[in-house]
Design an enzyme around this catalytic site. Structure first.
Site, PDB file in Angstrom:
ATOM      1  N   ASP A 163      12.670   7.091  12.832  1.00  0.00           N
ATOM      2  CA  ASP A 163      11.368   6.455  12.971  1.00  0.00           C
ATOM      3  C   ASP A 163      11.454   5.058  12.363  1.00  0.00           C
ATOM      4  O   ASP A 163      11.820   4.903  11.201  1.00  0.00           O
ATOM      5  CB  ASP A 163      10.339   7.313  12.231  1.00  0.00           C
ATOM      6  CG  ASP A 163       8.932   6.755  12.318  1.00  0.00           C
ATOM      7  OD1 ASP A 163       8.763   5.639  12.851  1.00  0.00           O
ATOM      8  OD2 ASP A 163       8.007   7.429  11.847  1.00  0.00           O
ATOM      9  N   ARG A 189      11.555   6.451   1.593  1.00  0.00           N
ATOM     10  CA  ARG A 189      11.073   5.162   2.101  1.00  0.00           C
ATOM     11  C   ARG A 189      11.184   4.140   0.973  1.00  0.00           C
ATOM     12  O   ARG A 189      10.255   3.954   0.188  1.00  0.00           O
ATOM     13  CB  ARG A 189       9.639   5.294   2.625  1.00  0.00           C
ATOM     14  CG  ARG A 189       9.552   6.240   3.830  1.00  0.00           C
ATOM     15  CD  ARG A 189       8.161   6.319   4.418  1.00  0.00           C
ATOM     16  NE  ARG A 189       8.108   7.279   5.519  1.00  0.00           N
ATOM     17  CZ  ARG A 189       6.987   7.646   6.145  1.00  0.00           C
ATOM     18  NH1 ARG A 189       5.831   7.122   5.771  1.00  0.00           N
ATOM     19  NH2 ARG A 189       7.024   8.519   7.129  1.00  0.00           N
ATOM     20  N   GLN A 238       6.391  16.071   4.117  1.00  0.00           N
ATOM     21  CA  GLN A 238       5.294  16.376   5.031  1.00  0.00           C
ATOM     22  C   GLN A 238       5.649  17.510   5.969  1.00  0.00           C
ATOM     23  O   GLN A 238       6.814  17.830   6.181  1.00  0.00           O
ATOM     24  CB  GLN A 238       4.884  15.140   5.826  1.00  0.00           C
ATOM     25  CG  GLN A 238       5.935  14.558   6.736  1.00  0.00           C
ATOM     26  CD  GLN A 238       5.480  13.242   7.382  1.00  0.00           C
ATOM     27  OE1 GLN A 238       4.734  12.462   6.805  1.00  0.00           O
ATOM     28  NE2 GLN A 238       5.941  12.998   8.585  1.00  0.00           N
ATOM     29  N   ASP A 261      -5.260   8.403  12.757  1.00  0.00           N
ATOM     30  CA  ASP A 261      -5.073   8.951  11.418  1.00  0.00           C
ATOM     31  C   ASP A 261      -6.251   9.852  11.069  1.00  0.00           C
ATOM     32  O   ASP A 261      -7.415   9.494  11.314  1.00  0.00           O
ATOM     33  CB  ASP A 261      -5.005   7.840  10.365  1.00  0.00           C
ATOM     34  CG  ASP A 261      -3.741   7.002  10.457  1.00  0.00           C
ATOM     35  OD1 ASP A 261      -2.763   7.453  11.093  1.00  0.00           O
ATOM     36  OD2 ASP A 261      -3.729   5.884   9.904  1.00  0.00           O
ATOM     37  N   GLU A 278      -6.016   9.078   3.557  1.00  0.00           N
ATOM     38  CA  GLU A 278      -5.319   9.523   4.774  1.00  0.00           C
ATOM     39  C   GLU A 278      -4.392  10.691   4.468  1.00  0.00           C
ATOM     40  O   GLU A 278      -3.635  10.655   3.502  1.00  0.00           O
ATOM     41  CB  GLU A 278      -4.503   8.376   5.367  1.00  0.00           C
ATOM     42  CG  GLU A 278      -3.716   8.765   6.614  1.00  0.00           C
ATOM     43  CD  GLU A 278      -2.572   7.815   6.919  1.00  0.00           C
ATOM     44  OE1 GLU A 278      -1.566   8.285   7.479  1.00  0.00           O
ATOM     45  OE2 GLU A 278      -2.680   6.624   6.570  1.00  0.00           O
ATOM     46  N   SER A 297      -0.943  11.150  10.128  1.00  0.00           N
ATOM     47  CA  SER A 297      -0.800  10.229  11.248  1.00  0.00           C
ATOM     48  C   SER A 297      -0.298  11.050  12.427  1.00  0.00           C
ATOM     49  O   SER A 297       0.676  11.802  12.284  1.00  0.00           O
ATOM     50  CB  SER A 297       0.191   9.119  10.905  1.00  0.00           C
ATOM     51  OG  SER A 297       0.464   8.323  12.038  1.00  0.00           O
TER      52      SER A 297
END
Length: 337
Positions: free
Chosen positions: A59, A112, A127, A238, A251, A254
């Site tokens: 991604d 990340r 996640q 989202d 949030e 997504s």
């Protein structure tokens, strides 16, 4: 300067010290996974921690984040730690022979390295990544919204069950989802930044699905970035809740209906990413080999933080933090794992 802000007077819910927090997180993981699978007809699958960068499966997020790479001694090749599994899942559905209406979920872990750290963001991402095969007639906002309602229902069901075991929890979530596009948000709050728009809207509506993320708005700016080669920018969004603890939009997911050949062609051109057309994954979308799908990621630590009424994501996951964040949490009496 630290972007971490601990609300004045914040204290974890009574009876949720370090030990009990871990037990509660485990309960959230098991209960929510069961509700999600039942609602969306998903089967658990094993997933990679790293992929071949030449496959085009990683991604690219906003297109500027640097993936973590390393060389493999035995093969002499380079591996790339995933940012998410948005593309890998679609390939897996094809390889495993899933039929329309059914899909998979996996527990994804990622790094990340370029994430800006604050109450909600960590360089460690965990996640539930899910993906399901759909028919072409389901590439609609109606089907997207119905799926969002199911996911919100699974989250609220998990909270209701959690509060039975931890009656000190004061978290309140609304099952009533308000659907709003990013252009509608810009029209409502033209002088606000995207984050300020979400805060203003969620303060009033409590639960929302912010739709159509990735393309330019009338202002010529984007609400937020999205890679051009997994979500259809007209059919994504989202899931956002209002956090009473932090006093802001929060949030947790997504997601979206994925690109078909036409939308990928258009979005690659808009993003100036035409060089990706030759990658294996992209060719298989363009020639119709891969099935039509929808999917998304639901933050595990994010959801635990929200349901347990925590003020910082470091209270529910072990990661590394900058000195300013550590100092801000220490001053507020917040223990980072």
């Amino acid at each position: 300067m630290s972007r971490t802000v601990i609300p004045a007077g914040y204290r974890p819910a009574e009876g949720l010290g370090l030990y009990d927090t871990q037990a509660a997180i485990n309960e959230i993981h098991s209960r929510f996974a069961a509700h999600l699978c039942g609602a969306l007809h998903l089967t658990r699958a094993s997933a990679p921690l790293f992929v071949d960068p030449k496959s085009g499966l990683n991604d690219d997020l906003n297109g500027v984040e640097r993936p973590v790479s390393f060389d493999i001694k035995e093969t002499g090749k380079i591996a790339q730690v995933v940012h998410s599994l948005a593309k890998w899942k679609r390939m897996a559905l094809y390889r495993y022979g899933f039929q329309p209406g059914f899909g998979l979920y996996t527990e994804m872990n990622a790094i990340r390295r370029d994430e800006e750290l604050d109450n909600l963001h960590s360089i460690y991402v965990d996640q539930w990544d899910w993906e399901k095969v759909i028919d072409r007639e389901h590439r609609t906002q109606v089907y997207l919204k119905a799926t969002v309602q199911k996911i919100v229902g699974a989250i609220c069901d998990t909270l209701d069950e959690l509060k039975e075991d931890y009656p000190s929890l004061r978290t309140e979530l609304s099952r009533d989802v308000s659907f709003v596009t990013t252009q509608e948000l810009e029209d409502l709050y033209p002088g606000f930044s995207p984050k300020e728009r979400e805060n203003a809207y969620l303060k009033e509506h409590r639960t929302a699905f912010v739709m159509q993320i990735g393309d330019l708005l009338k202002s010529g700016l984007k609400h937020d970035g999205r890679a051009p080669d997994y979500d259809d920018w007209k059919l994504n969004g989202d899931i956002v809740f209002w956090s009473d603890v932090l006093g802001c939009a929060f949030e947790v997911s997504s997601m979206g209906i994925r690109v078909d050949a036409q939308s990928m062609d258009e979005q690659l051109s808009k993003a100036g990413a035409d060089e990706r057309r030759g990658l294996p994954f992209h060719r298989m979308v363009m020639d119709g080999t891969l099935p039509l799908t929808m999917g998304g990621g639901i933050g595990q630590s994010r959801l635990s933080m929200l349901l347990l009424g925590k003020a910082h994501i470091g209270e529910v996951q072990a990661s590394l933090w900058d000195d300013d964040t550590v100092t801000a949490c220490e001053r507020a009496g917040v223990t980072l794992l």
